[in-house]
Design a protein around this motif. Structure first.
Motif, PDB file in Angstrom:
ATOM      1  N   ALA A 351       0.896  -1.227   0.008  1.00  0.00           N
ATOM      2  CA  ALA A 351      -0.331  -0.198  -0.080  1.00  0.00           C
ATOM      3  C   ALA A 351       0.866   1.364   0.032  1.00  0.00           C
ATOM      4  N   SER A 352       0.350   2.226  -0.656  1.00  0.00           N
ATOM      5  CA  SER A 352       1.092   3.450  -0.818  1.00  0.00           C
ATOM      6  C   SER A 352       0.277   5.009   0.082  1.00  0.00           C
ATOM      7  N   GLY A 353       1.512   5.754  -0.027  1.00  0.00           N
ATOM      8  CA  GLY A 353       0.570   7.143   1.086  1.00  0.00           C
ATOM      9  C   GLY A 353       1.698   6.919   2.320  1.00  0.00           C
ATOM     10  N   SER A 354       1.362   8.825   2.894  1.00  0.00           N
ATOM     11  CA  SER A 354       2.520   8.216   4.272  1.00  0.00           C
ATOM     12  C   SER A 354       1.322   8.231   5.212  1.00  0.00           C
ATOM     13  N   ARG A 355      -0.211   8.690   4.930  1.00  0.00           N
ATOM     14  CA  ARG A 355      -0.883   8.819   7.076  1.00  0.00           C
ATOM     15  C   ARG A 355      -1.880   8.561   6.246  1.00  0.00           C
ATOM     16  N   HIS A 356      -2.162   8.092   5.397  1.00  0.00           N
ATOM     17  CA  HIS A 356      -3.060   7.534   4.861  1.00  0.00           C
ATOM     18  C   HIS A 356      -3.014   6.495   2.573  1.00  0.00           C
ATOM     19  N   VAL A 357      -3.955   5.015   3.124  1.00  0.00           N
ATOM     20  CA  VAL A 357      -3.695   4.879   2.251  1.00  0.00           C
ATOM     21  C   VAL A 357      -4.379   5.906   1.017  1.00  0.00           C
ATOM     22  N   GLY A 358      -3.545   6.177  -0.266  1.00  0.00           N
ATOM     23  CA  GLY A 358      -3.156   6.317  -0.858  1.00  0.00           C
ATOM     24  C   GLY A 358      -3.283   5.638  -2.983  1.00  0.00           C
ATOM     25  N   GLY A 359      -3.144   4.617  -3.060  1.00  0.00           N
ATOM     26  CA  GLY A 359      -3.488   3.358  -3.873  1.00  0.00           C
ATOM     27  C   GLY A 359      -2.262   1.793  -3.323  1.00  0.00           C
ATOM     28  N   VAL A 360      -3.303   1.229  -4.307  1.00  0.00           N
ATOM     29  CA  VAL A 360      -2.246  -0.275  -3.770  1.00  0.00           C
ATOM     30  C   VAL A 360      -1.018  -0.918  -4.687  1.00  0.00           C
ATOM     31  N   VAL A 361      -0.831  -1.595  -4.877  1.00  0.00           N
ATOM     32  CA  VAL A 361       0.292  -2.314  -5.722  1.00  0.00           C
ATOM     33  C   VAL A 361      -0.380  -3.695  -5.696  1.00  0.00           C
ATOM     34  N   ILE A 362      -0.657  -3.892  -6.772  1.00  0.00           N
ATOM     35  CA  ILE A 362      -1.361  -5.541  -6.810  1.00  0.00           C
ATOM     36  C   ILE A 362      -0.553  -5.828  -8.039  1.00  0.00           C
ATOM     37  N   ALA A 363      -0.401  -7.947  -8.104  1.00  0.00           N
ATOM     38  CA  ALA A 363       0.678  -8.712  -8.580  1.00  0.00           C
ATOM     39  C   ALA A 363      -0.301  -9.836  -8.710  1.00  0.00           C
ATOM     40  N   PRO A 364      -0.139 -11.031  -9.580  1.00  0.00           N
ATOM     41  CA  PRO A 364      -0.260 -11.755  -9.392  1.00  0.00           C
ATOM     42  C   PRO A 364       0.524 -12.798  -7.452  1.00  0.00           C
ATOM     43  N   LEU A 365      -0.171 -13.794  -8.324  1.00  0.00           N
ATOM     44  CA  LEU A 365       0.354 -14.128  -6.272  1.00  0.00           C
ATOM     45  C   LEU A 365       1.912 -14.931  -6.623  1.00  0.00           C
ATOM     46  N   ALA A 366       2.482 -14.628  -8.113  1.00  0.00           N
ATOM     47  CA  ALA A 366       4.377 -15.133  -8.282  1.00  0.00           C
ATOM     48  C   ALA A 366       4.841 -13.581  -8.130  1.00  0.00           C
ATOM     49  N   GLY A 367       3.824 -12.546  -7.784  1.00  0.00           N
ATOM     50  CA  GLY A 367       4.832 -11.621  -7.911  1.00  0.00           C
ATOM     51  C   GLY A 367       4.910 -10.611  -8.644  1.00  0.00           C
ATOM     52  N   HIS A 368       5.297 -10.920  -9.907  1.00  0.00           N
ATOM     53  CA  HIS A 368       4.888 -10.201 -11.101  1.00  0.00           C
ATOM     54  C   HIS A 368       3.900  -9.877 -12.065  1.00  0.00           C
ATOM     55  N   PRO A 369       3.949  -9.231 -12.686  1.00  0.00           N
ATOM     56  CA  PRO A 369       4.152  -7.876 -12.881  1.00  0.00           C
ATOM     57  C   PRO A 369       2.936  -7.262 -12.038  1.00  0.00           C
ATOM     58  N   LYS A 370       3.665  -6.147 -11.488  1.00  0.00           N
ATOM     59  CA  LYS A 370       2.443  -5.939 -10.678  1.00  0.00           C
ATOM     60  C   LYS A 370       2.115  -3.802 -11.094  1.00  0.00           C
ATOM     61  N   GLN A 371       1.278  -3.654 -10.857  1.00  0.00           N
ATOM     62  CA  GLN A 371       0.463  -2.649 -11.296  1.00  0.00           C
ATOM     63  C   GLN A 371      -0.291  -1.792  -9.866  1.00  0.00           C
ATOM     64  N   THR A 372      -0.204  -0.001 -10.352  1.00  0.00           N
ATOM     65  CA  THR A 372      -0.357   0.304  -9.456  1.00  0.00           C
ATOM     66  C   THR A 372      -2.119   0.406  -9.107  1.00  0.00           C
ATOM     67  N   LEU A 373      -2.938   0.790  -8.551  1.00  0.00           N
ATOM     68  CA  LEU A 373      -4.397   0.791  -8.406  1.00  0.00           C
ATOM     69  C   LEU A 373      -4.547   2.103  -7.711  1.00  0.00           C
ATOM     70  N   SER A 374      -4.650   3.257  -7.645  1.00  0.00           N
ATOM     71  CA  SER A 374      -5.479   4.565  -6.871  1.00  0.00           C
ATOM     72  C   SER A 374      -6.380   4.119  -6.631  1.00  0.00           C
ATOM     73  N   CYS A 375      -6.636   4.536  -4.530  1.00  0.00           N
ATOM     74  CA  CYS A 375      -7.432   4.365  -3.939  1.00  0.00           C
ATOM     75  C   CYS A 375      -7.771   4.412  -2.832  1.00  0.00           C
ATOM     76  N   ARG A 376      -8.628   4.644  -1.914  1.00  0.00           N
ATOM     77  CA  ARG A 376      -8.433   6.062  -0.508  1.00  0.00           C
ATOM     78  C   ARG A 376      -8.849   4.457   0.359  1.00  0.00           C
ATOM     79  N   TRP A 377      -9.256   3.411   0.305  1.00  0.00           N
ATOM     80  CA  TRP A 377      -9.230   2.266   1.093  1.00  0.00           C
ATOM     81  C   TRP A 377      -9.394   0.978   0.388  1.00  0.00           C
ATOM     82  N   LEU A 378      -8.360   0.037   1.188  1.00  0.00           N
ATOM     83  CA  LEU A 378      -8.524  -1.631   0.960  1.00  0.00           C
ATOM     84  C   LEU A 378      -9.098  -2.105   1.679  1.00  0.00           C
ATOM     85  N   VAL A 379     -10.219  -2.544   1.891  1.00  0.00           N
ATOM     86  CA  VAL A 379     -10.578  -3.282   2.425  1.00  0.00           C
ATOM     87  C   VAL A 379     -10.687  -4.686   1.787  1.00  0.00           C
ATOM     88  N   GLN A 380      -9.868  -5.809   3.087  1.00  0.00           N
ATOM     89  CA  GLN A 380      -9.280  -7.649   2.610  1.00  0.00           C
ATOM     90  C   GLN A 380     -10.698  -8.037   3.356  1.00  0.00           C
TER      91      GLN A 380
END
Lengths: 950, 399
Positions: A351-380
């Motif tokens: 997850a990125s952001g210093s004081r609050h989520v600004g986005g998340v990096v996702i990837a297949p389970l193997a780890g690559h390739p990565k891509q970034t999604l912009s968001c304010r909340w990550l719900v798991q």
């Protein structure tokens, strides 16, 4: 814990204000503090323990450490289960200067200097450095501050309840279990930690069928079901003894059968920056949405491996939140959500952001390739941890089952059952059926004639469905720990333990899950592993190359939820009870200075020791000895029992006589002394010292328990009798006025025991004299204690009788060389060395307690002796003064007093036997100098005992 | 900082010069000092993991203000070894010597403590009686002058006393053994001890058989069971001892506070948790389950001392096993009945604080075959010869 929360209030919301770190925050009635802060846009609610990183709401169910604040002075309150109240003062903790801007965040940057267990490897060289460092550490450590404005004055209480079946958890399984048991005709107590029944269905409306409300009302109105809401079962102790906290009340519930329908909670993912505010469990988002009526402004990314993620997404979208994407760990999930972008076979890497989520990096389970999604909340929504600690506590055996990715009971503890999600049954239909099964089983176990005590595993023939389907062979063993990454991936949020910390600790050799816990401190914080244990075990297993089942779990210990000391202590104003004798009021009215003797209050002195001493020695005195332990023994084998318990002989004790006795333990050490009166052929009346009354009662019962064939019936009558000691040369004349009985020396000689009337009251009168005078120990029924006491004083008025207290008694008995067990004896004192060799009858045929040791001691000869001494100087040393021989410790003083009879300072002391002959000189260390004292063989007063026997 | 392995795993050899049963502080310390004396072919066998027993469950209080000259001399050696331990083992065991206060609430208590202070001073141990004013200065949060059922009258103040990171001591000793050439075997359970003609010959374990002429029983709560393997009955009863810990609070309590009258003691760790405990349970048992009655009693008594703690929360409770002897003193040394069988047992509630001293002296005994003078009072034979040690008053509740 959250008893203040209203039950899904339908009424028009009332708004009010409370304070958070000095700012005013608006809340609606029914909202939690956390919910109100969320609505107000306050998303940083705490700082982490070690790195001071910002933390926001994660679980919303009182299980994680992220929302711990100080509320109205009480430290470490989870504000997600705390109802907001008007005027409440909420303060963040562990941050300086504030939770929004915390300078100690610098530790986050210095993490390389502070790897796992760094404090074991630094700060101790040179030696003087550690105390310096420790001062710094103690300034930074800890969470909340001690609240000095509150005393132990809260309103607490305790309740004791009994039930046939206790059902823990008011979710679907628990509700069905309670109904099934109650319908089978047994009484049921249903304990639920929420303000309203329904479990997680309360905040997952799609799951809750219309029948839920009907089910709840059936349970609530069932005459055999007692529902205890907002109450947490914090402990399941031996024999199904449940400790329950309900607000400020503690309930102790003894249940014949227990059903744990405790459900589960969601576990978080482990990925980089997984602790950022804005990262939240799906159930937390649902709680905020449905129970706290909150909204989620901005976009949400959902990461999931199950249907719950999709439900949460749907509900969030319905509430106006845009769903940026669903990241599904599975390749072919059965669920879908129209119009929402999905990434299948993917997970969140960071997850990125210093004081609050600004986005998340996702990837297949193997780890690559990565891509970034912009968001304010990550719900798991990535799976569950079963709430099974009560099962573990009660001795159930569980084993990790890969098919459901959770531990499952393989053997229940006696009279314990489990049902629902804790058994791996997450689907509502299965949970309900499992609840019914458990309810019936518990009721049957109760009703069957042989009380079948355990829940046979075969009964559980429900097929446990695999939830999700992510356990396909190609899946990595623990997908909820994201691969790779250099930034911190937190496993334990309480203690700021990262995945790397755990791996490092294992590399250092702390590979056992228990040592790993103690070294890395994973799971040792306020959440006690609720959020982190599953991941910690998974990482430990992976790093050790073991299976999760082989890795095991750390021991589950009570309390299940943190428990305030005040609740445990209860409504205890004085904390320890106060015992008063039947004559207590009289003593107070007559100016006695009272003192503590254990729990008892006893008169120490009325006028002065000198006056009271004179009254006893010259006229007559009366002392309240009601605090003595009193035991009545009846039965054919009492003599045999006494012969076994005491070193002295009782077979030859005649009816109507009393004898002094000492009780020893197996090592021959003196436990207590007292008198044994034979009131009838098979009837004895015993006294013990005040301090040992309970211990001797237990001692007798302990030995009797192993001798059921002996006819000995023990009744503790300590509280039933008041007792007083009338002593002094005129005491016979005093007593004569109050009885028709013949008190003459021939009719009632020294050591006579009789039952006569005193002042119109039946009394046991023993002619004994602890203080060395003609004396009568008088026991009367407690309710007549004050009457007899006053009658004796009235009768003695013409002789100038006086009541006397403990201080005078101590001096009087000291002049007679009588010791007090526990004062003049210690854990090494046997009767041979304590100057009572005559009491030990080693020639008794049968064994008695301590016989072997005393025989040994006699053979060996005494090393130390208890002797009386008189000081050569007119000073009174401290009681604890030492006896020195050649500069070394030779012995110690145990009693001291200024004796009119001896004309100087006398005392008792333990000294080496070699110095214990009459006339030997010993040296006592007093204020740094040595003072001579002379050993004195005989009593200082009335050595021949003429007065005593007169 | 390069992380180094603390201890390695080894194959079980078929012969060791010394086999030590029990991977707690006593067993590991003895092994460590043995390696220092040059006895390196040794094994420590631990059925679970090191520190599973009392060493991981005690409340880590270290002090030497005992009552008898024998006890004082022994524990004084232990305090001194603890003071050097971090440097000696190159591991911060976090010995914080912030002082130890034993409270007296009645006249008899004051007398007992005064006598101990006098004896301590005679033996050169820093210990003295202090009165309410000074107690309040040292512990500002203690309820000294407020309402109390049993007001505090005096305290035995022992400045060198304090608390230590108990797990760290165990790990550091284990590393010392490993580096010294000894083997630490975890998950290795002893199933039998073979004795022929009155001489120990071998030890059977779940991992195989070990030939050895010398076995040390350092198994605390299980001491009686291990001794029975060589046919020896020792006067030990195992009683559970319970403790609990609270959520962390900003440190406010530096000293260890003990009250025998109230059956409670408490200290605060560097992490901020309050650690509290009471006396051993009444009845003999091997149960490691905590009881609710313990928590209730401890809370009542702790609040009498610190009323402000009413809203502080208990985080977890646990129990350990204490091997109690009749005179509340340990049994150290061999036995005339079985050659090669040695014991350091009967450590009751006071074992952890004695670990270094017992290890140091036991190693000397095992290496030389001669009993060091300081061990003599604690021989098993004292129970046959009726020469007990009088430590009960200072050891029972006051940890």
């Amino acid at each position: 814990m959250n008893e203040q929360l209203s039950d899904d209030s339908q009424a028009t919301p009332v708004t009010y204000e409370f304070e958070f770190d000095g700012q005013r925050v608006r809340a609606e009635s029914g909202q939690t503090v956390a919910g109100a802060l969320h609505s107000a846009g306050e998303h940083i609610v705490s700082r982490s323990f070690k790195y001071h990183r910002p933390r926001g709401l994660l679980c919303m169910s009182g299980r994680c450490p992220n929302c711990i604040c100080t509320v109205d002075g009480t430290p470490n309150v989870r504000i997600c289960t705390q109802a907001a109240k008007p005027g409440m003062v909420v303060k963040s903790q562990n941050a300086w200067p504030s939770v929004k801007f915390d300078l100690l965040r610098i530790f986050d940057k210095l993490h390389r200097l502070m790897p796992v267990g760094f404090y074991y490897k630094r700060m101790y060289k040179p030696r003087w450095m550690w105390p310096v460092w420790e001062k710094v550490i103690r300034r930074i450590a800890g969470l909340g501050k001690l609240d000095r404005s509150h005393g132990a004055d809260g309103v607490y209480d305790k309740q004791n309840l009994f039930t046939d079946v206790a059902v823990i958890g008011g979710g679907l399984a628990g509700l069905h279990a309670a109904l099934a048991a109650a319908d089978a005709g047994v009484s049921v107590t249903l304990i639920d930690d929420q303000p309203a029944l329904g479990g997680h269905l309360r905040h997952d409306p799609e799951l809750a069928e219309s029948r839920l409300n009907e089910l709840i009302s059936r349970v609530a109105s069932h005459p055999a079901i007692n529902v205890i809401s907002s109450a947490t079962v914090f402990g399941c102790y031996d024999e199904n003894y449940l400790g329950i906290q309900q607000g400020q009340r503690m309930i102790r519930l003894r249940a014949a059968q227990v059903i744990a329908a405790t459900g589960c909670w969601e576990r978080p993912l482990v990925f980089e920056n997984n602790d950022l505010p804005g990262v939240m469990l799906a159930s937390a988002a649902q709680r905020l949405l449905h129970l706290d009526k909150c909204r989620f402004p901005g976009e949400v990314v959902i990461v999931t491996d199950n249907a719950q993620g999709y439900r949460a997404a749907k509900q969030l979208r319905a509430a106006g939140t845009r769903i940026a994407a669903i990241v599904d760990v599975r390749d072919n999930p059965p669920e879908s959500l129209e119009g929402v972008r999905r990434f299948l076979g993917h997970t969140v890497i960071s997850a990125s952001g210093s004081r609050h989520v600004g986005g998340v990096v996702i990837a297949p389970l193997a780890g690559h390739p990565k891509q970034t999604l912009s968001c304010r909340w990550l719900v798991q929504a990535v799976g569950f941890t079963p709430a099974n600690s009560l099962l573990y506590q009660n001795g159930c055996k569980l084993r990790y089952d890969e098919s459901v990715d959770q531990a499952i009971v393989i053997q229940h503890a006696p009279a314990m059952h489990s049902a629902g999600a804790v058994n791996g049954l997450h689907d509502p239909g299965n949970a309900a059926a499992d609840g019914q099964r458990a309810g019936k089983a518990a009721a049957e176990a109760l009703c069957s004639p042989c009380h079948r005590v355990s829940d046979p595993p075969a009964e559980n023939n429900l097929e446990i469905p695999r939830h999700g389907g992510h356990k396909e062979e190609e899946s990595p063993p623990c997908h909820y720990v994201a691969p790779s990454g250099a930034k911190k991936k937190f496993v334990c949020l309480c203690e700021d333990v990262t995945e790397k910390d755990i791996c490092d600790a294992i590399d250092e050799g702390y590979s056992n899950i228990e040592t790993l816990k103690r070294y890395s401190t994973v799971s040792m914080g306020p959440c006690q592993g609720k959020m982190c244990q599953a991941a910690a075990i998974a990482i430990c297993a992976r790093h050790n190359g073991q299976s999760i089942a082989e890795t095991g779990v750390t021991t589950a210990r009570p309390p299940e939820q943190p428990l305030p000391l005040g609740v445990l202590a209860g409504r205890a104003v004085h904390f320890s009870l106060v015992r008063r004798t039947p004559m207590h009021a009289w003593h107070e009215q007559h100016g006695a200075k009272m003192g503590d003797a254990g729990n008892w209050k006893r008169p120490q002195v009325y006028t002065s020791v000198t006056q009271e001493y004179e009254a006893v020695r010259q006229r007559a005195g009366l002392i309240d000895v009601s605090t003595l332990g009193k035991i009545e023994l009846r039965g054919r084998d009492v003599v045999k029992f006494l012969e076994f318990i005491y070193p002295n002989r009782f077979a030859n004790l005649k009816v109507g006589r009393v004898r002094y006795g000492v009780i020893c333990d197996d090592a021959g050490i003196i436990l207590d002394d007292g008198t044994i009166a034979r009131l009838g052929e098979d009837r004895f009346f015993l006294t013990t010292t005040t301090g040992n009354a309970d211990a001797i009662d237990s001692w007798f019962r302990w030995w009797l328990a192993a001798r059921p064939q002996w006819d000995v019936r023990l009744t503790n009558v300590s509280g039933s009798y008041a007792a007083m000691n009338l002593a002094g040369p005129r005491s016979r004349e005093v007593l004569k006025k109050l009885t028709d009985a013949d008190l003459s020396r021939d009719a009632m000689p020294y050591l006579a025991a009789s039952e006569i009337q005193i002042a119109g009251v039946p009394a046991i009168v023993l002619r004994i004299g602890f203080v060395g005078e003609l004396g009568y120990e008088i026991h009367v029924p407690a309710q007549f204690g004050q009457h007899v006491w006053e009658a004796i004083l009235e009768a003695g008025r013409e002789f100038n009788i006086a009541p006397f207290g403990l201080e005078a008694q101590r001096l009087l008995r000291l002049e007679k060389k009588h010791f007090l067990p526990g004062v003049d004896t210690d854990a090494l004192s046997n009767p041979l060395e304590a100057d009572l060799p005559w009491i030990v009858k080693l020639d008794k045929e049968d064994d008695f307690i301590g016989k072997r040791s005393l025989a040994r001691s006699l053979q060996r000869g005494s090393r130390n002796k208890l002797v009386a001494f008189q000081l050569n100087e007119p000073i009174v040393p401290d009681l604890a003064s030492l006896v020195l021989t050649n500069g070394k410790l030779g012995g110690r003083i145990t009693s001291i007093g200024q004796s009119p009879a001896a004309g100087g300072t006398i005392g008792l002391a333990w000294i080496p036997a070699s110095l214990s002959r009459n006339g030997d000189t010993i040296q006592i260390q007093i204020n740094g100098r040595l003072v001579d004292a002379v050993v004195h063989d005989e009593p200082f007063y009335d050595p021949s005992g003429e007065k005593l026997k007169s | 900082m390069v992380s180094q392995r603390m201890w390695r795993e080894h194959e079980l050899k078929d012969q060791y010069d010394v086999v030590i049963i029990g991977g707690g502080v006593h067993g590991l310390a003895t092994a460590y000092y043995l390696t220092k004396l040059g006895v390196k072919n040794i094994a420590v066998l631990e059925a679970k993991y090191i520190g599973f027993g009392g060493s991981g469950r005690n409340t880590a209080i270290v002090r030497s203000n005992y009552r008898t000259p024998e006890g004082i001399a022994f524990y004084d050696l232990s305090v001194k070894l603890y003071e050097q331990l971090a440097a000696d083992l190159d591991f911060n065991v976090m010995f914080s010597q912030h002082g130890h206060l034993t409270l007296a609430h009645n006249e008899r208590g004051v007398t007992g403590l005064t006598e101990r202070a006098n004896t301590n001073q005679l033996m050169g141990v820093n210990s003295r009686i202090i009165f309410p004013q000074e107690i309040q200065q040292i512990v500002p949060d203690l309820n000294v002058f407020g309402h109390s059922r049993f007001p505090i009258q005096a305290a035995l103040y022992h400045p060198p006393g304090g608390i230590i990171r108990h797990d760290a001591v165990v790990w550091a000793y284990a590393r010392g053994v490993d580096r010294g050439g000894g083997h630490v075997h975890q998950k290795t359970e002893v199933t039998a001890i073979e004795v022929q003609n009155g001489q120990v010959e071998a030890v059977d374990t779940n991992r195989g058989r070990i030939k050895t002429k010398m076995v040390l029983n350092a198994t605390a709560g299980y001491a009686g069971l291990i001794s029975r393997m060589v046919g020896l009955e020792i006067p030990i009863e195992t009683h559970p001892l319970q403790a609990a810990v609270t959520e962390p609070l900003k440190p406010f309590l530096n000293s260890v506070i003990v009250s025998s009258t109230l059956h409670v003691y408490v200290s605060q760790t560097d992490r901020g948790e309050l650690v509290l405990g009471a006396e051993v349970d009444d009845h003999a048992s091997y149960s490691l389950r905590g009881t609710l009655a313990f928590l209730e009693g401890a809370a009542i008594h702790l609040l009498e001392l610190f009323p402000h703690l009413a809203n502080v929360k208990i985080l977890r409770q646990w129990a350990g096993l204490c091997d109690m002897t009749p005179d509340y003193s340990p049994i150290m040394g061999g036995t005339p009945d079985v050659k090669g069988f040695y014991m350091t047992v009967g450590w009751g509630t006071y074992g952890f604080k004695a670990g270094p001293a017992s290890g140091y002296l036991m190693a000397e005994l095992l290496a030389s075959g001669k009993t060091p003078k300081r061990l003599e009072p604690f021989a098993l034979t004292r129970f046959y010869d009726d020469c007990l040690v009088g430590e009960k008053a200072a050891a029972s509740v006051s940890h």
